[in-house]
Design a protein around this motif. Structure first.
Motif, PDB file in Angstrom:
ATOM      1  N   ALA A 164      -7.782 -10.555 -17.522  1.00 40.39           N
ATOM      2  CA  ALA A 164      -9.173 -10.563 -17.085  1.00 40.39           C
ATOM      3  C   ALA A 164      -9.326 -10.573 -15.571  1.00 40.39           C
ATOM      4  O   ALA A 164     -10.256  -9.969 -15.028  1.00 40.39           O
ATOM      5  N   LYS A 165      -8.412 -11.246 -14.852  1.00 42.23           N
ATOM      6  CA  LYS A 165      -8.627 -11.488 -13.428  1.00 42.23           C
ATOM      7  C   LYS A 165      -7.653 -10.763 -12.504  1.00 42.23           C
ATOM      8  O   LYS A 165      -8.040 -10.277 -11.432  1.00 42.23           O
ATOM      9  N   TRP A 166      -6.378 -10.712 -12.879  1.00 39.94           N
ATOM     10  CA  TRP A 166      -5.368 -10.309 -11.902  1.00 39.94           C
ATOM     11  C   TRP A 166      -4.861  -8.887 -12.095  1.00 39.94           C
ATOM     12  O   TRP A 166      -4.762  -8.129 -11.121  1.00 39.94           O
ATOM     13  N   ALA A 167      -4.537  -8.509 -13.323  1.00 44.72           N
ATOM     14  CA  ALA A 167      -4.027  -7.150 -13.541  1.00 44.72           C
ATOM     15  C   ALA A 167      -5.024  -6.066 -13.116  1.00 44.72           C
ATOM     16  O   ALA A 167      -4.619  -5.014 -12.618  1.00 44.72           O
ATOM     17  N   PRO A 168      -6.351  -6.266 -13.264  1.00 42.72           N
ATOM     18  CA  PRO A 168      -7.306  -5.216 -12.854  1.00 42.72           C
ATOM     19  C   PRO A 168      -7.394  -4.983 -11.349  1.00 42.72           C
ATOM     20  O   PRO A 168      -8.045  -4.030 -10.922  1.00 42.72           O
ATOM     21  N   ILE A 169      -6.770  -5.841 -10.548  1.00 43.86           N
ATOM     22  CA  ILE A 169      -6.861  -5.685  -9.092  1.00 43.86           C
ATOM     23  C   ILE A 169      -6.311  -4.328  -8.654  1.00 43.86           C
ATOM     24  O   ILE A 169      -6.834  -3.697  -7.728  1.00 43.86           O
TER      25      ILE A 169
END
Length: 273
Positions: A174-179
């Motif tokens: 949810a938070k880190w891989a989409p960066i």
């Protein structure tokens, strides 16, 4: 869905191909759930005329069905017939996974031989694979139209859907891989809205967007590349509007390795189909 909109009969292949994995990779733990996959296919909404979206599933029950001489993950130990597409397989993903596309080209040739399709649909997320399969079909004179389907993404985060996302924790997904995708998206905006064509500027935009996003330290960036969509050669000067470019990369979160890409002015993906 794209296949059912463009063809009368759809066959979905499901097979975890050992020839794509090196001995140190995750072949034995790679996500497998044939029952869940088939249930998801059955749950697809029917076509407008009431017929199912998928007519059949091609899912070999054993590795031996696809590799009758057996298959070792150690390439020097392998026997039998294998297919390579030279010139497109050694760069980008081919650097980290030097035998991967040999396995891809081999199993796709086997699938095409077994199913005899008129059209074959592949996801843009594996863009190098798409280029290789198109070259394979052209080089081996196969009467098959290869269609590249736009990457399917999480509607909330933009993270590209992938089997390996199952390895990530909820926070990582949810938070880190989409960066990483946020970085790619910054370059897309500069290309489309600001007319930016310089390779160095676009690549810097990706890196800077990632670096300036909270949590970027969690990403171990392996590579970010801007390449010609036909040859996959690095673009070092400026993007030619006539051909466009592929902006792609790979990164790790912990031990999970992921890839993604965006297209800049590339005409061959049917975005509206």
């Amino acid at each position: 869905m794209a296949a059912s909109e463009q063809t009368e009969v759809v066959i979905v292949s499901i097979f975890v191909n050992p020839a794509q994995f090196a001995p140190h990779e995750d072949y034995n733990r790679y996500p497998r759930n044939i029952g869940q996959d088939v249930a998801a296919l059955k749950a697809l909404p029917p076509r407008d005329d009431g017929r199912p979206r998928v007519n059949a599933v091609f899912a070999p029950e054993s590795v031996g069905e696809m590799y009758p001489r057996g298959i070792s993950l150690h390439v020097p130990e392998q026997v039998g017939t294998f297919v390579e597409v030279l010139g497109l397989s050694s760069q980008l993903e081919g650097i980290a996974r030097p035998h991967f596309f040999r396995g891809v080209a081999t199993v796709v040739t086997k699938l095409f031989s077994a199913i005899q399709p008129e059209m074959a649909f592949f996801g843009q997320k594996d863009i190098q694979q798409c280029c290789i399969i198109r070259a394979l079909v052209e080089d081996l004179l196969m009467p098959i139209k290869v269609v590249i389907v736009p990457t399917q993404r999480d509607s909330r985060t933009g993270l590209a859907l992938s089997s390996r996302n199952a390895y990530l924790s909820e926070d990582e997904r949810a938070k880190w891989a989409p960066i990483f995708y946020q970085g790619l998206s910054g370059a897309v905006q500069a290309y489309e809205s600001e007319g930016e064509r310089r390779a160095a500027v676009l690549l810097a935009l990706v890196r800077d967007t990632i670096k300036n996003t909270e949590g970027s330290e969690r990403l171990d960036i392996e590579y970010i590349s801007l390449v010609d969509p036909a040859t996959l050669k690095e673009i070092t000067d400026s993007i030619e509007d006539a051909t466009g470019a592929v902006l792609c990369g790979a990164w790790k979160m912990g031990s999970t390795r992921l890839i993604d890409n965006v297209l800049l002015g590339v005409p061959f993906v049917p975005e509206d189909k």
